[in-house]
Design an enzyme around this catalytic site. Structure first.
Site, PDB file in Angstrom:
ATOM      1  N   TYR A  46      32.488  35.657  32.777  1.00 39.06           N
ATOM      2  CA  TYR A  46      32.425  36.516  33.959  1.00 39.06           C
ATOM      3  C   TYR A  46      31.855  37.884  33.587  1.00 39.06           C
ATOM      4  CZ  TYR A  46      33.949  39.224  38.003  1.00 39.06           C
ATOM      5  OH  TYR A  46      33.983  40.050  39.093  1.00 39.06           O
ATOM      6  N   ASP A  47      32.350  38.446  32.500  1.00 41.21           N
ATOM      7  CA  ASP A  47      31.852  39.750  32.060  1.00 41.21           C
ATOM      8  C   ASP A  47      30.361  39.690  31.757  1.00 41.21           C
ATOM      9  OD1 ASP A  47      34.368  40.830  32.315  1.00 41.21           O
ATOM     10  OD2 ASP A  47      34.887  40.548  30.199  1.00 41.21           O
ATOM     11  N   LYS A 126      45.132  46.713  28.253  1.00 41.52           N
ATOM     12  CA  LYS A 126      44.758  46.169  29.566  1.00 41.52           C
ATOM     13  C   LYS A 126      45.567  44.894  29.799  1.00 41.52           C
ATOM     14  CE  LYS A 126      40.793  44.807  32.388  1.00 41.52           C
ATOM     15  NZ  LYS A 126      41.322  43.498  32.789  1.00 41.52           N
ATOM     16  N   ARG A 147      46.129  43.909  45.267  1.00 43.50           N
ATOM     17  CA  ARG A 147      44.848  44.603  45.367  1.00 43.50           C
ATOM     18  C   ARG A 147      43.949  43.977  46.420  1.00 43.50           C
ATOM     19  NH1 ARG A 147      40.852  45.426  40.275  1.00 43.50           N
ATOM     20  NH2 ARG A 147      40.607  43.178  40.443  1.00 43.50           N
ATOM     21  N   LYS A 298      40.693  56.271  29.581  1.00 42.73           N
ATOM     22  CA  LYS A 298      40.594  57.133  30.757  1.00 42.73           C
ATOM     23  C   LYS A 298      40.444  58.583  30.316  1.00 42.73           C
ATOM     24  CE  LYS A 298      43.712  54.129  33.410  1.00 42.73           C
ATOM     25  NZ  LYS A 298      45.042  54.028  34.078  1.00 42.73           N
ATOM     26  N   LYS A 322      36.782  45.488  26.206  1.00 42.46           N
ATOM     27  CA  LYS A 322      37.321  44.136  26.144  1.00 42.46           C
ATOM     28  C   LYS A 322      37.390  43.627  24.703  1.00 42.46           C
ATOM     29  CE  LYS A 322      38.102  42.261  29.584  1.00 42.46           C
ATOM     30  NZ  LYS A 322      37.310  41.624  30.655  1.00 42.46           N
ATOM     31  N   CYS A 430      25.214  10.870  46.162  1.00 42.74           N
ATOM     32  CA  CYS A 430      24.490  10.232  47.272  1.00 42.74           C
ATOM     33  C   CYS A 430      23.217   9.518  46.847  1.00 42.74           C
ATOM     34  CB  CYS A 430      24.161  11.260  48.353  1.00 42.74           C
ATOM     35  SG  CYS A 430      22.900  12.474  47.887  1.00 42.74           S
TER      36      CYS A 430
END
Length: 704
Positions: A46-47, A126, A147, A298, A322, A430
Site C-alpha cells: 500500500y505504501d 506508530k 476516523r 512530530k 515505517k 465465462c
C-alpha cells in the site's frame, strides 16, 4: 516498487494510465482496510502504491486527478452506526522509508518556515490499531467516533465506554476536549481471544488489528465489553483551551488527565537522534507485546505546527517513518485467478501456511502475468528475471497486514519438472477472451456483463455504501441472490418487490431471512428509487469512475438527462461533447474513454437504460452565487504550486464561485501557472488568455 518502470522514463500517456490504475488500486485497498477491516494487500504494498502515485504526480503535475489518492483519508463508513462529523478532521500521515526521506521532510519544514535554527521533534511508536476520537464536555465523555473517511466517522460511544483504560470522566480538563488515539489489542490478549473463539467453534481473527477493529465496531456493546481492548492517547482535536505549548508537554498533560500514553515517546533534535530512536524502538519491537509498524515524528512546538498547517490529507508537521517488511520462506502450492468488477484477472498465490511477523498467512498477491514471469509491464527484469512456478519456494513479506507479496524465488529448491506458468488468455469464469490493452499491466475479461464474476462484483459495487446503499442488501446477500438467479443486473433489484412480494415466503424462508427482514428489504428498495445523480453515476461501476469523479461529473452536467445525452452523443477523441468532458478538472483521456465506451457498448447501455427506467434521479445541487473576483470564471491550474496543494487551490477557487477546468480552451478566463507549467501555459499564451503566477492568484482572491 522494483517491478515498475522508473517515473522519469514514462511518457505523458503512460503516466495518465498509471495514475488511473493507482487510483483504482488504492481506493480498493482503502475500502478493504478501513471499511471492512479486511486488508487485501500488505502495508508495504500500500505504501509503495501511494509513493509511486505521488512521484508521478510530482513529475506530471498537470495530470493530477481530482480524485487523487494523495487527497484521500480512510475509507467509507460501515453499516449499522450513526454518523459523526468531526469538528477537526482526522487525517492520515505522510510516510518515510529511509533517512533521506526523513531529512527531506525536515528540509521542507525549514523552507516553509524560513527556519535555520534547531528544531525539536517528538518520536513515538506508530500503533497498529484503529483510530478513535473521544469528545469530553465538562470533563465527561459524551461521544466516541472512529476516523471513518477523516471528515465523518462512526458513533461507537457505548462500545468505547467498555474499554478499561479509557477514562469516562476527567478532572481538570478544558470544558471541551477531543482526545485522539489508537485502540489496539495486546498479543497476549489476542491469543487468548482466538483461543476462546476456537473453543466456541467461531471464526478466528487474522491479527490483533483486525480483532481490535472488529471488536470496537460491534453493534452489541456487550460483545465489545467481552473483548480486551486498550487505548493509547497521542493527539487531540477540538478544544476550548490549549493543553500546552509543545507536543511533549501536551502528551504529559493527557497522561496527567488519566490517559495511557506510550512510554517510548522521546524528544529529539535533528535526523540523527530521530533515526537512533527509530532503531531503538525497532529493537524493542518484538518485546513490546503489541503491534507497531513504524515511528511517528512530530514538530514539538505547537505554534510551529499551527504555522505549518495541513495539506489536503496530511499535516506538514508530522511523518510516519515505517519499518522494513518482515520476511519468510514457504512453498507455492498453486495459483488461482480471480476476476474483478472491471474484468481484471488477478493471480493469487496459494501458499503452504507460514508465520510471518506473528501472523499465519496462506495467500499472496502475484499482481499480474508479467510479475509471475519475472519482468515488469515494460519488459524489464525483476527478481533477476526469475519467474514463479507452482512448487517453488518463495520469499513472502508483510508489513502489518494479511495478503503478503511474493518477493523472491529460490531456484536451488525448484522441483524437477516444474513448468512455467501459462497465464490464461480466456476468462476462467465465462470463457471470453482476456486481453491486455496498450499501457495496461493487467489482462481483462472482455465478457462484460455476460461474465458471471463481473456480474456479481458489479452488483456488490452497486449496493455499496457510496452507491445505492440499500439497507439489508449487502455483499453477502447480493451474492446469494445472484447465485440463485434472482438478480443478474441492477435493474433486477428494483423488480424484486413486484416479482416476489406475492410469494414473500420464498424470501423469508431463505437462510438468514425472516418475514420482517424481507418486508424491510422491499421497503428499502422502494426508498432507493429516488437517488442523487452522483450516487447513480458512481453505482454504474464504470472503470476509473470513483466517488470524487462521479461528483465532478454530476456537478458539471447537472442532471441525468444532460449526462446521459452527452455520453450518447460523445465520440472518443473528437467532437464538442468529448472536449466538454475533457474540460472537467480531473477528467483525462483515459477516464473519458472508459466512460464514453461504456455508454456505447450494447449490453452495458441496455443495463443502464433498464435501471434508469426504475429511478427518479435528483439533479445535482447548485451552489448559491458567490460574490468574488473569480465568481463565474473558468480557471486552469498548471505546474507546481508551492504555497498550497493543487487540491487546496481547486477547493478555494470553487468556494469562490469559479469553475476549475483541467484543460485550456478559448473559454478559459485565467491560467495560474507554477514552475513546470509546460504546454498549458504555452497554449494560454497562444490564445491570449490571462496567465498569472501563484502569488498573483493569491492577490486576486485576497489571500496574499
Amino acid at each position: 516498487m522494483q517491478d515498475e518502470r522508473p517515473v522519469d522514463q514514462l511518457t505523458e500517456a503512460e503516466a495518465a494510465t498509471e495514475l488511473a490504475r493507482l487510483a483504482e488500486a488504492i481506493e480498493a485497498a482503502n475500502t478493504a482496510y478501513h471499511t471492512h477491516d479486511a486488508p487485501q494487500i500488505s502495508d508495504a504494498d500500500y505504501d509503495a502504491l501511494k509513493l509511486r502515485n505521488r512521484a508521478i504526480e510530482e513529475q506530471f503535475p498537470e495530470l493530477r486527478r481530482s480524485d487523487s489518492p494523495s487527497d484521500r483519508v480512510g475509507g467509507a463508513l460501515a453499516e449499522g452506526f450513526a454518523k459523526v462529523r468531526h469538528e477537526v478532521r482526522m487525517l492520515s500521515l505522510e510516510n518515510a522509508f529511509d533517512l533521506a526521506e526523513v531529512e527531506d521532510w525536515i528540509e521542507r519544514i525549514r523552507r516553509y518556515l524560513g527556519h535555520v535554527g534547531d528544531l525539536l521533534f517528538t518520536a513515538e511508536p506508530k500503533i497498529d490499531g484503529l483510530s478513535l476520537s473521544l469528545r469530553y464536555e465538562k470533563g465527561r465523555l459524551v461521544q466516541a467516533a472512529t476516523r471513518g473517511d477523516g471528515e465523518t466517522g462512526e458513533n461507537v460511544t457505548e462500545n468505547a465506554r467498555t474499554i478499561a483504560d479509557l477514562p469516562t470522566e476527567l478532572d481538570g480538563a478544558p470544558d471541551l476536549l477531543e482526545v485522539r488515539g489508537e485502540v489496539y489489542m495486546s498479543h497476549e490478549d489476542f491469543a487468548a481471544l482466538n483461543g476462546r473463539q476456537e473453543a466456541a467453534g467461531q471464526r478466528l481473527f487474522a491479527n490483533p488489528r483486525n480483532a481490535a477493529a472488529g471488536s470496537l465496531r460491534q453493534l452489541d456493546p456487550a460483545v465489545t465489553a467481552s473483548r480486551p481492548l486498550r487505548f493509547f492517547a497521542y493527539a487531540w482535536g477540538a478544544h476550548s483551551e490549549p493543553l500546552a505549548a509543545t507536543q511533549h508537554e501536551a502528551i504529559a498533560r493527557l497522561a496527567a488527565l488519566g490517559f495511557a500514553t506510550n512510554p517510548l515517546t522521546r524528544l529529539c533534535t535533528g535526523p540523527e537522534e530521530l533515526l537512533a530512536q527509530h532503531a531503538e524502538i525497532e529493537r524493542q519491537r518484538a518485546a513490546l507485546g503489541y503491534d507497531i509498524d513504524g515511528v511517528v515524528y512530530k514538530v514539538d512546538d505547537l505554534a510551529l505546527q499551527r504555522r505549518l498547517g495541513f495539506r489536503a490529507s496530511t499535516p506538514r508537521w508530522a511523518i510516519a517513518h515505517k519499518f522494513a517488511a518482515q520476511l519468510a520462506w514457504t512453498q507455492l502450492e498453486g495459483i488461482d485467478i480471480q476476476v474483478g468488477r472491471t474484468g481484471a484477472l488477478s493471480p493469487v498465490a496459494r501458499l503452504k501456511p507460514v508465520t510471518v511477523g506473528g501472523v499465519v498467512v496462506a495467500n499472496a498477491t502475484l499482481h499480474n502475468e508479467d510479475y509471475i514471469a519475472g519482468r515488469d509491464s515494460k519488459g524489464q527484469e525483476i527478481r533477476g528475471g526469475k519467474d514463479i512456478r507452482v512448487g517453488d519456494w518463495v520469499q513472502v513479506y508483510r508489513a502489518g497486514d494479511v495478503i503478503p507479496k511474493v518477493a523472491d524465488v529460490d531456484l536451488d529448491r525448484r522441483p524437477e519438472g516444474a513448468a512455467r506458468y501459462r497465464f490464461p488468455e480466456t476468462c476462467p469464469e465465462c470463457g471470453s477472451e482476456a486481453i491486455r490493452e496498450p499501457g495496461d499491466s493487467v489482462r481483462r475479461c472482455t465478457g462484460g456483463l455476460i461474465c458471471p464474476a463481473q456480474q456479481v462484483e458489479r452488483l456488490k459495487h452497486f449496493v455499496s455504501r457510496a452507491a445505492f446503499d440499500i439497507e439489508g442488501l449487502g455483499a453477502k446477500q447480493v451474492e446469494a441472490l445472484w447465485r440463485d438467479g434472482w438478480i443478474r443486473q441492477p435493474a433486477d433489484i428494483f423488480e424484486l418487490p413486484n416479482r416476489y412480494r406475492e410469494g414473500i415466503q420464498r424470501l423469508e424462508n431463505r437462510e438468514g431471512w425472516g418475514r420482517k427482514s424481507a418486508e424491510n428489504l422491499f421497503a428499502a428498495i422502494e426508498a432507493r428509487r429516488r437517488i442523487a445523480l452522483h450516487r447513480l453515476i458512481f453505482a454504474l461501476g464504470i472503470r476509473h469512475v470513483g466517488e470524487t469523479t462521479a461528483t465532478l461529473l454530476a456537478t458539471h452536467y447537472g442532471s441525468w438527462a444532460a449526462f446521459e445525452a452527452a455520453m450518447t452523443r460523445a465520440e472518443v477523441g473528437a467532437g464538442p461533447e468529448w472536449q466538454d468532458l475533457l474540460s472537467i478538472d480531473g477528467v483525462g483521456a483515459v477516464l473519458a474513454t472508459s466512460l464514453v465506451t461504456a455508454f456505447h457498448q450494447e449490453a452495458e447501455r441496455a443495463a443502464v437504460d433498464a435501471l434508469a427506467a426504475h429511478l427518479t434521479v435528483e439533479d445535482a445541487e447548485v451552489r448559491a452565487p458567490v460574490a468574488s473576483p473569480v465568481a463565474g470564471k473558468i480557471v486552469v491550474f498548471t505546474g507546481t504550486l508551492e504555497k498550497m496543494s493543487r487540491a487546496e487551490a481547486k477547493a478555494r477557487a470553487e468556494a469562490l464561485g469559479a469553475k476549475v477546468s483541467g484543460s485550456v480552451s478559448a473559454r478559459t478566463d485565467v491560467v495560474v501557472a507554477g514552475p513546470g507549467a509546460g504546454s498549458k501555459a504555452k497554449q494560454a499564451a497562444a490564445l491570449g488568455i490571462e496567465t498569472i503566477d501563484e502569488d498573483g492568484w493569491l492577490r486576486l482572491i485576497g489571500d496574499a
